[in-house]
Design a protein around this motif. Structure first.
Motif, PDB file in Angstrom:
ATOM      1  N   THR A 127      27.117 120.033  55.771  1.00  0.00           N
ATOM      2  CA  THR A 127      25.621 120.479  56.435  1.00  0.00           C
ATOM      3  C   THR A 127      24.702 120.877  55.433  1.00  0.00           C
ATOM      4  O   THR A 127      23.443 120.968  55.801  1.00  0.00           O
ATOM      5  CB  THR A 127      25.827 121.219  57.745  1.00  0.00           C
ATOM      6  OG1 THR A 127      26.744 120.491  58.506  1.00  0.00           O
ATOM      7  CG2 THR A 127      24.649 121.297  58.184  1.00  0.00           C
ATOM      8  N   THR A 128      25.138 121.147  54.066  1.00  0.00           N
ATOM      9  CA  THR A 128      24.099 121.629  53.120  1.00  0.00           C
ATOM     10  C   THR A 128      24.005 120.417  52.502  1.00  0.00           C
ATOM     11  O   THR A 128      22.822 120.081  52.272  1.00  0.00           O
ATOM     12  CB  THR A 128      24.979 122.699  52.212  1.00  0.00           C
ATOM     13  OG1 THR A 128      24.820 124.077  52.709  1.00  0.00           O
ATOM     14  CG2 THR A 128      24.097 122.753  50.787  1.00  0.00           C
ATOM     15  N   ARG A 129      24.711 119.531  51.944  1.00  0.00           N
ATOM     16  CA  ARG A 129      24.434 118.495  50.933  1.00  0.00           C
ATOM     17  C   ARG A 129      23.709 117.467  51.544  1.00  0.00           C
ATOM     18  O   ARG A 129      22.892 117.136  51.078  1.00  0.00           O
ATOM     19  CB  ARG A 129      25.929 117.932  50.655  1.00  0.00           C
ATOM     20  CG  ARG A 129      25.954 116.780  49.727  1.00  0.00           C
ATOM     21  CD  ARG A 129      27.359 116.463  49.267  1.00  0.00           C
ATOM     22  NE  ARG A 129      27.347 115.106  48.457  1.00  0.00           N
ATOM     23  CZ  ARG A 129      28.302 114.708  48.028  1.00  0.00           C
ATOM     24  NH1 ARG A 129      29.647 115.412  47.993  1.00  0.00           N
ATOM     25  NH2 ARG A 129      28.510 113.810  47.284  1.00  0.00           N
ATOM     26  N   PHE A 130      24.052 116.983  52.544  1.00  0.00           N
ATOM     27  CA  PHE A 130      23.647 115.693  53.146  1.00  0.00           C
ATOM     28  C   PHE A 130      22.100 115.985  53.669  1.00  0.00           C
ATOM     29  O   PHE A 130      21.065 115.243  53.469  1.00  0.00           O
ATOM     30  CB  PHE A 130      24.266 114.828  54.034  1.00  0.00           C
ATOM     31  CG  PHE A 130      25.709 114.331  53.441  1.00  0.00           C
ATOM     32  CD1 PHE A 130      25.569 113.482  52.268  1.00  0.00           C
ATOM     33  CD2 PHE A 130      26.923 114.868  53.752  1.00  0.00           C
ATOM     34  CE1 PHE A 130      26.610 112.945  51.645  1.00  0.00           C
ATOM     35  CE2 PHE A 130      27.888 114.331  52.942  1.00  0.00           C
ATOM     36  CZ  PHE A 130      28.066 113.654  51.872  1.00  0.00           C
ATOM     37  N   PRO A 131      21.730 116.965  54.643  1.00  0.00           N
ATOM     38  CA  PRO A 131      20.547 117.184  55.039  1.00  0.00           C
ATOM     39  C   PRO A 131      19.535 117.584  53.955  1.00  0.00           C
ATOM     40  O   PRO A 131      18.407 117.405  54.056  1.00  0.00           O
ATOM     41  CB  PRO A 131      20.771 118.217  56.090  1.00  0.00           C
ATOM     42  CG  PRO A 131      21.995 118.112  56.564  1.00  0.00           C
ATOM     43  CD  PRO A 131      22.992 117.576  55.504  1.00  0.00           C
ATOM     44  N   SER A 132      20.106 118.279  52.891  1.00  0.00           N
ATOM     45  CA  SER A 132      19.205 118.622  51.723  1.00  0.00           C
ATOM     46  C   SER A 132      18.893 117.640  51.147  1.00  0.00           C
ATOM     47  O   SER A 132      17.644 117.498  50.510  1.00  0.00           O
ATOM     48  CB  SER A 132      20.044 119.483  51.012  1.00  0.00           C
ATOM     49  OG  SER A 132      20.314 120.959  51.367  1.00  0.00           O
ATOM     50  N   LEU A 133      19.572 116.575  51.011  1.00  0.00           N
ATOM     51  CA  LEU A 133      19.227 115.218  50.346  1.00  0.00           C
ATOM     52  C   LEU A 133      18.283 114.496  51.179  1.00  0.00           C
ATOM     53  O   LEU A 133      17.087 113.917  50.796  1.00  0.00           O
ATOM     54  CB  LEU A 133      20.608 114.199  49.828  1.00  0.00           C
ATOM     55  CG  LEU A 133      21.486 114.633  49.004  1.00  0.00           C
ATOM     56  CD1 LEU A 133      22.830 114.007  49.177  1.00  0.00           C
ATOM     57  CD2 LEU A 133      20.913 114.455  47.451  1.00  0.00           C
ATOM     58  N   THR A 134      18.612 114.321  52.425  1.00  0.00           N
ATOM     59  CA  THR A 134      17.556 113.596  53.288  1.00  0.00           C
ATOM     60  C   THR A 134      16.282 114.313  53.636  1.00  0.00           C
ATOM     61  O   THR A 134      15.231 113.588  53.696  1.00  0.00           O
ATOM     62  CB  THR A 134      18.228 113.811  55.000  1.00  0.00           C
ATOM     63  OG1 THR A 134      19.549 113.275  54.683  1.00  0.00           O
ATOM     64  CG2 THR A 134      17.444 112.932  55.691  1.00  0.00           C
ATOM     65  N   ALA A 135      15.990 115.517  53.326  1.00  0.00           N
ATOM     66  CA  ALA A 135      14.584 116.477  53.199  1.00  0.00           C
ATOM     67  C   ALA A 135      14.317 116.362  51.898  1.00  0.00           C
ATOM     68  O   ALA A 135      14.742 115.459  50.913  1.00  0.00           O
ATOM     69  CB  ALA A 135      14.899 117.803  53.833  1.00  0.00           C
ATOM     70  N   ASP A 136      13.582 117.446  51.308  1.00  0.00           N
ATOM     71  CA  ASP A 136      13.002 117.528  50.273  1.00  0.00           C
ATOM     72  C   ASP A 136      13.443 118.614  49.220  1.00  0.00           C
ATOM     73  O   ASP A 136      12.831 119.124  48.628  1.00  0.00           O
ATOM     74  CB  ASP A 136      11.402 117.510  49.962  1.00  0.00           C
ATOM     75  CG  ASP A 136      10.970 118.683  51.186  1.00  0.00           C
ATOM     76  OD1 ASP A 136      11.739 119.398  51.554  1.00  0.00           O
ATOM     77  OD2 ASP A 136       9.867 119.155  50.949  1.00  0.00           O
ATOM     78  N   ASP A 137      14.756 118.989  49.556  1.00  0.00           N
ATOM     79  CA  ASP A 137      15.466 120.065  48.922  1.00  0.00           C
ATOM     80  C   ASP A 137      16.082 119.758  47.763  1.00  0.00           C
ATOM     81  O   ASP A 137      16.025 120.360  46.445  1.00  0.00           O
ATOM     82  CB  ASP A 137      16.558 120.598  49.832  1.00  0.00           C
ATOM     83  CG  ASP A 137      16.249 121.908  50.455  1.00  0.00           C
ATOM     84  OD1 ASP A 137      14.845 122.419  50.115  1.00  0.00           O
ATOM     85  OD2 ASP A 137      16.852 122.388  51.343  1.00  0.00           O
ATOM     86  N   LEU A 138      16.832 118.343  47.768  1.00  0.00           N
ATOM     87  CA  LEU A 138      17.921 117.972  46.560  1.00  0.00           C
ATOM     88  C   LEU A 138      17.481 116.786  46.194  1.00  0.00           C
ATOM     89  O   LEU A 138      17.062 115.833  46.672  1.00  0.00           O
ATOM     90  CB  LEU A 138      19.185 118.150  47.134  1.00  0.00           C
ATOM     91  CG  LEU A 138      19.890 119.619  47.179  1.00  0.00           C
ATOM     92  CD1 LEU A 138      21.417 119.414  47.504  1.00  0.00           C
ATOM     93  CD2 LEU A 138      19.686 120.371  45.842  1.00  0.00           C
ATOM     94  N   ASN A 139      17.773 116.284  44.709  1.00  0.00           N
ATOM     95  CA  ASN A 139      17.787 115.374  44.330  1.00  0.00           C
ATOM     96  C   ASN A 139      19.173 114.639  43.479  1.00  0.00           C
ATOM     97  O   ASN A 139      19.870 115.934  43.171  1.00  0.00           O
ATOM     98  CB  ASN A 139      16.724 114.834  43.099  1.00  0.00           C
ATOM     99  CG  ASN A 139      15.509 114.630  43.957  1.00  0.00           C
ATOM    100  OD1 ASN A 139      15.437 113.876  44.953  1.00  0.00           O
ATOM    101  ND2 ASN A 139      14.240 115.111  43.510  1.00  0.00           N
ATOM    102  N   ARG A 140      19.657 113.734  43.206  1.00  0.00           N
ATOM    103  CA  ARG A 140      20.538 113.513  42.179  1.00  0.00           C
ATOM    104  C   ARG A 140      20.360 112.912  41.053  1.00  0.00           C
ATOM    105  O   ARG A 140      19.263 112.534  40.863  1.00  0.00           O
ATOM    106  CB  ARG A 140      21.600 112.345  42.828  1.00  0.00           C
ATOM    107  CG  ARG A 140      22.610 112.954  44.105  1.00  0.00           C
ATOM    108  CD  ARG A 140      23.654 111.815  44.285  1.00  0.00           C
ATOM    109  NE  ARG A 140      24.465 111.780  43.191  1.00  0.00           N
ATOM    110  CZ  ARG A 140      25.647 112.271  42.948  1.00  0.00           C
ATOM    111  NH1 ARG A 140      26.015 113.072  44.006  1.00  0.00           N
ATOM    112  NH2 ARG A 140      26.219 111.925  41.678  1.00  0.00           N
TER     113      ARG A 140
END
Length: 472
Positions: free
Chosen positions: A69-82
């Protein structure tokens, strides 16, 4: 949901049979290996083992309550990139989820499995005179909280979801989706029951005298404050958060490096690690095993752009240079493997959120000076000066967004959930998420992406389940 009874027998009986031997705080004893489900609520030790088993399952593997619930919503939003392509992450990073996505299915099924265990505990403990009354109240209160906690994430990811309050799988297997508001009503009902059953005292052991890894009354209040905020019940949100802040139990850590430690004074609720491979899933995800390895995840450029100079929360971002290129990745947790003793726990609820909740609620109530005061409390801890004079509600709410984003990036999906509930700044009838994501990913973003799809596999098993708009 047809498979829930099998999951329950496997997880609950396995934990009771084996004994929770990871540490003494998550060990209610080692009962006979002939225990059956009908006997679980016949003794204090077995009932406690059943409850503790839920916490254990949360942290046993990566999953909804341990990193995902940290990883996937953060990717879906504008928090994280790979920094590299991974098939599991790409649909979240590009907002191109499909109804047959296996991660979406796994999060759905695992969360309902947790809810099934909570339902079994609540049913087994209700009116039970075999369990010591004080212990029965504690365990049932925790089960009510944990059921509400899991439903909170389900509705914020999927929207309307089946509200399952029974262990009768023949009924749950054909339960249709329940409107979000009705699920929220049930959450509040559960949490009101929980706060009546629980006290402010944390369940601990002599080996872990200060651990905050079992739900207490203030954890219930903290989740209530969040739910009231999401439901736009501003006065109730402000009152609940004020109770937590004023309890005197919690303090903001003046040293930001202590915030996510096992003994953080800011912690309202943490989940204790049980894996031999890592302390927290976030530490495992975000920190490479070697300093010479490029991190898989980096914080977004927009987050970096809007962090103020001198913000001490930059200590929560790790800077690494690999092959001459600089990478900035989340660094709230500093350990990527298990440590002895464990020095980082999974932070679930913390005091800073209560200040942000109260700030937003006060702003919505036009109590602007008080709202700004709460934001300045967070800013002071981050080494920043007080906000300049703010005279309008919109300015205060923009400041709330800034502080929430900087404080809670890459943490339990806060950014994604906030964007979905806030109105667009342009005041054009859209949500803030459409405003932000259409600018960030114009080629792939659709407003229907704000909800994840109902898993196709579940819809084949339960024909009453409708699909979210935008998905097959």
């Amino acid at each position: 949901m047809h498979r829930l009874p099998l999951f329950f027998k496997w997880s609950l009986l396995l934990l009771i049979v084996a004994g929770l031997s990871c540490n003494k705080l998550l060990d209610a004893g080692s009962p006979s290996n002939k225990v059956i489900t009908s006997q679980v609520y016949a003794s204090d030790s077995l009932a406690q083992a059943a409850l503790i088993g839920i916490y254990f399952k949360f942290m046993e593997n990566f999953g909804p309550n341990n990193g995902w619930t940290t990883r996937f919503p953060s990717l879906t939003a504008d928090d994280l990139n790979r920094t590299s392509v991974l098939d599991q992450d790409t649909p979240f990073l590009t907002n191109t989820l499909a109804s047959d996505n296996t991660t979406v299915l796994q999060i759905w099924n695992t969360t309902y499995a947790y809810i099934y265990q909570c339902n079994d505990l609540i049913t087994g403990l209700t009116g039970n005179h075999s369990i010591t009354p004080a212990l029965r109240d504690q365990l049932q209160g925790e089960a009510y909280f944990l059921r509400a906690f899991n439903y909170f994430y389900l509705v914020n990811l999927y929207g309307d979801v089946p509200l399952v309050l029974t262990t009768d799988y023949t009924k749950s297997a054909t339960t249709p989706r329940t409107p979000v508001d009705d699920v929220y009503d049930q959450m509040i009902n559960d949490l009101n029951k929980a706060q009546d059953l629980l006290t402010n005292t944390y369940a601990t052991t002599p080996d872990f005298p200060s651990a905050r890894v079992r739900v207490n009354r203030q954890a219930v209040k903290a989740l209530l404050a969040r739910i009231y905020l999401y439901r736009e019940q501003w006065a109730e949100a402000a009152a609940a958060s004020t109770e937590v802040i004023s309890s005197g139990i919690y303090q903001l850590e003046s040293d930001l490096q202590q915030t996510f430690k096992y003994n953080s004074r800011e912690a309202i609720l943490q989940f204790m690690p049980v894996s031999n491979a890592y302390n927290t899933a976030e530490g495992s995800f975000f920190i490479p095993v070697l300093s010479t390895i490029r991190p898989a995840f980096v914080v977004s450029d927009t987050l970096l752009k809007y962090m103020e100079a001198g913000d001490l929360r930059q200590a929560w971002i790790r800077t690494a240079t690999v092959s001459g290129k600089q990478y900035k990745s989340p660094y709230k947790y500093k350990q990527n493997t298990a440590t002895t003793p464990r020095d980082e726990y999974n932070m679930v609820l913390r005091l800073a959120e209560q200040y942000c909740i109260r700030a937003e609620a006060r702003a919505r109530l036009d109590q602007l000076p008080d709202a700004v005061s709460d934001l300045n409390t967070i800013r002071k801890r981050a080494g920043l000066s007080d906000l300049p004079t703010i005279s309008t509600q919109n300015q205060v709410l923009a400041a709330v967004e800034q502080e929430c984003r900087t404080e809670f990036f890459a943490e339990w999906g806060h950014r994604w959930f906030d964007l979905k509930r806030w109105p667009a700044r342009a005041n054009d009838g859209r949500k803030r998420i459409d405003e932000v994501m259409s600018a960030l990913r114009p080629d792939t973003w659709n407003s229907t992406d704000a909800l994840w799809p109902i898993p196709a596999f579940e819809r084949t098993r339960n024909r009453t389940l409708s699909q979210n708009p935008g998905y097959d």
